[in-house]
Design a protein around this motif. Sequence first.
Motif, short mmCIF file in Angstrom:
data_model
loop_
_atom_site.label_atom_id
_atom_site.label_comp_id
_atom_site.label_asym_id
_atom_site.label_seq_id
_atom_site.Cartn_x
_atom_site.Cartn_y
_atom_site.Cartn_z
N SER A 87 -4.35 115.23 113.40
CA SER A 87 -3.00 115.25 114.06
C SER A 87 -3.04 116.22 115.41
O SER A 87 -3.12 117.28 114.96
N PRO A 88 -2.58 115.79 116.49
CA PRO A 88 -2.61 116.97 117.33
C PRO A 88 -1.43 117.79 117.29
O PRO A 88 -1.31 119.07 117.62
N GLN A 89 -0.30 117.42 116.38
CA GLN A 89 0.54 118.40 116.01
C GLN A 89 0.26 119.26 114.86
O GLN A 89 1.00 119.97 114.19
N ARG A 114 -5.19 106.27 114.75
CA ARG A 114 -5.53 105.70 116.12
C ARG A 114 -4.02 105.43 116.48
O ARG A 114 -3.19 105.50 115.87
N TYR A 115 -3.94 104.61 117.52
CA TYR A 115 -2.70 104.20 118.26
C TYR A 115 -1.81 105.24 118.39
O TYR A 115 -2.41 106.50 118.88
N GLY A 117 -0.62 106.89 116.03
CA GLY A 117 -0.54 107.88 114.84
C GLY A 117 -0.50 106.92 113.60
O GLY A 117 -0.30 105.56 113.44
N PHE A 136 -4.62 119.20 122.62
CA PHE A 136 -4.72 117.99 123.76
C PHE A 136 -4.83 116.76 122.74
O PHE A 136 -4.94 116.80 121.47
N LEU A 138 -6.33 113.07 121.57
CA LEU A 138 -7.52 112.18 121.78
C LEU A 138 -6.97 110.80 121.57
O LEU A 138 -5.80 110.82 120.81
N THR A 139 -7.92 109.91 121.70
CA THR A 139 -7.46 108.34 121.25
C THR A 139 -7.55 108.13 119.66
O THR A 139 -7.16 107.39 119.41
N1 SAM Z 1 1.37 110.93 119.34
C1 SAM Z 1 0.43 110.83 117.98
C2 SAM Z 1 0.61 111.91 117.29
O1 SAM Z 1 1.13 112.90 117.57
O2 SAM Z 1 -0.15 111.89 116.08
C3 SAM Z 1 -0.92 110.85 118.87
C4 SAM Z 1 -1.58 110.06 118.18
S1 SAM Z 1 -3.35 110.04 118.98
C5 SAM Z 1 -3.35 109.16 120.42
C6 SAM Z 1 -4.23 109.12 117.95
C7 SAM Z 1 -5.03 109.74 116.70
O3 SAM Z 1 -5.90 110.60 117.25
C8 SAM Z 1 -3.99 110.56 116.03
O4 SAM Z 1 -3.26 110.16 115.12
C9 SAM Z 1 -4.91 111.87 115.24
O5 SAM Z 1 -5.73 111.16 114.13
C10 SAM Z 1 -6.01 111.91 116.44
N2 SAM Z 1 -5.94 113.04 117.41
C11 SAM Z 1 -5.62 112.93 118.45
N3 SAM Z 1 -5.56 114.49 119.16
C12 SAM Z 1 -6.03 114.91 117.91
C13 SAM Z 1 -6.12 116.45 117.94
N4 SAM Z 1 -6.11 117.27 118.90
N5 SAM Z 1 -6.58 117.04 116.54
C14 SAM Z 1 -6.72 116.21 115.72
N6 SAM Z 1 -6.50 114.91 115.69
C15 SAM Z 1 -6.00 114.24 117.07
#
Ligand code: SAM
Length: 224
Positions: A87-89, A114-115, A117, A136, A138-139
């Motif tokens: 997760s980006p957070q 994905r999507y 989360g 950052f 990612l998808t």
């Molecule tokens: N708003 C969502 C969140 O905060 O999780 C964004 C979801 S992101 C578009 C889709 C997935 O990509 C996330 O559930 C996570 O598994 C992965 N992901 C995206 N950015 C990431 C990062 N910087 N580090 C780790 N996983 C990331």
Amino acid sequence: MKFHFLTIFPDMIQSYLDEAMLKRAAEKKLVAFDVKNIRDYTLDKHKKVDERPYGGGPGMVMTPEPILRAHAKLKMKGKKTKVVMLSPQGKLFNNVMAAKWAKSYSDIVFICGRYEGVDDRVRKILKAEEVSIGDFVLTGGELPALVMTDAICRQIKGVLGDHASVEESRIASPRVFTRPEVLEFPKSTKTVKGKKHKVPPVLVSGDHKKIEEWRKSQQKEEKI
Ligand code: SAM
């Protein structure tokens, strides 16, 4: 150490694991990989893994049940397991965590979102730690899972062959060179003579103490 990947894009993961160091490490039985397609744990004919966010909001969210069913199949009872929710957070991943996890766990489970989360009950039920690879978005979680797997595998004795290559305390190798001068090479219309691109003089001094000092000065240290 065994790495488990729960993902809706198994081929994305497998293609990286089937190459180079990680492939060789698996052949040497130093590590094992288990890639599960979350869709295989759905109960409907469309193999649906997402729904609209409960309470409204944009995009789609991954539903908990298929992920929980996939996790239940991993038979983690009695194992020292770390469940990672990408997760980006999440907490920012680094080499210290890579080294620590390599020593502390027998199994690591990556939940690749994905999507928008993953339904947060997955994190709670599986007591997963949210981990990020950087500030950052990612998808998907597949790349972050592979980045972390690569970094953790490097810390496992025998994976790199020469364990001295592992930066126990240094994060990156000092600047490295292959020969005293760059051979000539074409640069746009003219040929560049390599003479200008020499190695740092200390490296040709033959003074090993000075070379070692120079190398240390090039390293970024982080205590593991
Ligand atoms: N708003 C969502 C969140 O905060 O999780 C964004 C979801 S992101 C578009 C889709 C997935 O990509 C996330 O559930 C996570 O598994 C992965 N992901 C995206 N950015 C990431 C990062 N910087 N580090 C780790 N996983 C990331």
